[in-house]
Design a protein around this motif. Structure first.
Motif, short mmCIF file in Angstrom:
data_model
loop_
_atom_site.label_atom_id
_atom_site.label_comp_id
_atom_site.label_asym_id
_atom_site.label_seq_id
_atom_site.Cartn_x
_atom_site.Cartn_y
_atom_site.Cartn_z
N TYR A 47 -3.80 -9.65 10.08
CA TYR A 47 -2.86 -8.55 10.26
C TYR A 47 -3.59 -7.36 10.86
O TYR A 47 -4.74 -7.11 10.53
CB TYR A 47 -2.28 -8.10 8.92
N TYR A 52 -3.15 -3.10 11.30
CA TYR A 52 -2.45 -1.92 10.85
C TYR A 52 -3.05 -0.68 11.50
O TYR A 52 -4.23 -0.63 11.81
CB TYR A 52 -2.55 -1.76 9.33
N GLN A 93 -3.41 3.49 10.83
CA GLN A 93 -3.26 4.55 9.83
C GLN A 93 -3.68 5.87 10.47
O GLN A 93 -4.85 6.10 10.72
CB GLN A 93 -4.12 4.27 8.59
N GLY A 124 0.52 6.78 5.98
CA GLY A 124 0.50 5.44 5.41
C GLY A 124 0.04 4.42 6.42
O GLY A 124 -0.36 4.75 7.54
N LEU A 125 0.13 3.19 6.02
CA LEU A 125 -0.29 2.08 6.86
C LEU A 125 0.90 1.54 7.63
O LEU A 125 1.89 1.11 7.05
CB LEU A 125 -0.89 0.98 6.00
N PHE A 143 2.34 -1.27 10.00
CA PHE A 143 2.09 -2.64 10.42
C PHE A 143 2.26 -2.77 11.93
O PHE A 143 3.24 -2.30 12.49
CB PHE A 143 3.06 -3.57 9.70
N LEU A 180 -7.10 5.36 12.34
CA LEU A 180 -7.87 4.26 11.78
C LEU A 180 -7.10 2.98 12.02
O LEU A 180 -5.89 2.93 11.76
CB LEU A 180 -8.05 4.44 10.28
N PHE A 196 -6.89 -0.89 10.96
CA PHE A 196 -7.37 -1.84 9.97
C PHE A 196 -6.93 -3.24 10.32
O PHE A 196 -5.82 -3.48 10.81
CB PHE A 196 -6.82 -1.51 8.57
N ALA A 216 -3.54 -9.92 1.02
CA ALA A 216 -4.32 -9.64 2.21
C ALA A 216 -5.51 -8.77 1.83
O ALA A 216 -5.39 -7.85 1.02
CB ALA A 216 -3.46 -8.94 3.26
N PHE A 217 -6.66 -9.06 2.40
CA PHE A 217 -7.88 -8.31 2.16
C PHE A 217 -8.23 -7.54 3.43
O PHE A 217 -8.20 -8.11 4.53
CB PHE A 217 -9.02 -9.24 1.75
N PHE A 218 -8.55 -6.29 3.25
CA PHE A 218 -8.75 -5.40 4.38
C PHE A 218 -10.21 -5.20 4.74
O PHE A 218 -11.09 -5.19 3.87
CB PHE A 218 -8.15 -4.02 4.07
N GLY A 219 -10.43 -5.01 6.03
CA GLY A 219 -11.73 -4.59 6.51
C GLY A 219 -11.89 -3.09 6.31
O GLY A 219 -10.99 -2.42 5.79
N GLN A 220 -13.03 -2.57 6.73
CA GLN A 220 -13.32 -1.16 6.56
C GLN A 220 -12.69 -0.29 7.65
O GLN A 220 -12.73 0.92 7.57
CB GLN A 220 -14.83 -0.93 6.53
#
Lengths: 114, 112
Positions: free
Chosen positions: B33, B35, B37, B42-43, B45, B88, B90, B101-105
């Motif tokens: 995914y 995103y 920001q 907020g994030l 999509f 940003l 993501f 879901a796990f996010f990157g930095q």
């Protein structure tokens, strides 16, 4: 379109107190919900999730409650610590013919006072 | 460390330029995914891929495009950049389409 939203943009609590962060969702077809924590300068971090066939799920110091009748989700943090200070996002997931989309709410900033 | 790697971490570029953001998902994750920001927002999509195929689109501008390669890494291409594209970005990955879901930095893009 339908969206996820949050009632309180900022929540300030005393260290040691319990915190409750609320989230309203409008898509009744959503079947999976997640809470994320985002610290400054970092990516969102998974905290806890819940599926629509449940109304409560507990983790370590955190509890998520789901009320499908009023389309409301909450995150409870017990004995809030300074390290809990962050922005918390709820997210809903709906898988339909268009695919799978995780939709995030606007976020609530939690500030923990020592 | 979530296991999701995004490069570069920071990017500064001029308006009108084109950039490519890269994401390596967690080992074994098939879904990616993207995103956006913006500051204190907020994030939002943008787009999702699953095993190389586009699966869902959010509020992604026509100037933006993405793809997921056979090795499952993904790239987000942003073209004709405008000041408002500063944000940003993501990437997140998940094992399937119905798991967390796990996010990157993130990649911080600054358009000047």
């Amino acid at each position: 379109g339908e969206s996820v939203g949050l009632h309180l943009p900022t929540l300030s609590v005393q260290e040691g107190d319990n915190s409750i962060i609320n989230c309203a969702y409008s898509n009744s077809a959503s079947d999976y919900f997640i809470w994320y924590k985002q610290e400054s300068g970092k990516g969102p971090q998974f905290i806890i999730d819940i599926r629509s066939n449940m109304d409560k799920r507990q983790g370590q110091r955190v509890t998520v409650l789901l009320n499908k009748t009023v389309k409301h989700l909450s995150l409870q943090i017990a004995a809030t610590q300074p390290g809990d200070s962050a922005v918390y996002f709820c997210a809903e997931n709906m898988n339909n013919n268009a695919g799978n989309m995780l939709t995030f709410g606007g976020g609530t900033r939690l500030m923990v006072k020592p | 460390d979530s296991g999701v790697t995004q490069t570069p971490k920071h990017l500064i570029t001029a308006t009108g330029q084109r950039v490519t953001l890269r994401c390596s998902p967690r080992s074994g994750d098939l879904s990616v995914y993207w995103y956006q920001q913006s500051l204190d927002q907020g994030l939002q999509f943008l787009i999702q891929y699953y095993n190389g195929e586009e699966r869902a689109k959010g509020n992604i501008l026509e100037r933006f495009s993405a793809q997921q390669f056979p090795d499952l890494h993904s790239e987000l291409n942003l073209s004709s950049l405008e000041l408002g594209d500063s944000a940003l970005y993501f990437c997140a990955s998940s094992l399937t389409e119905a798991t967390e879901a796990f996010f990157g930095q993130g990649t911080r893009l600054t358009v000047v």
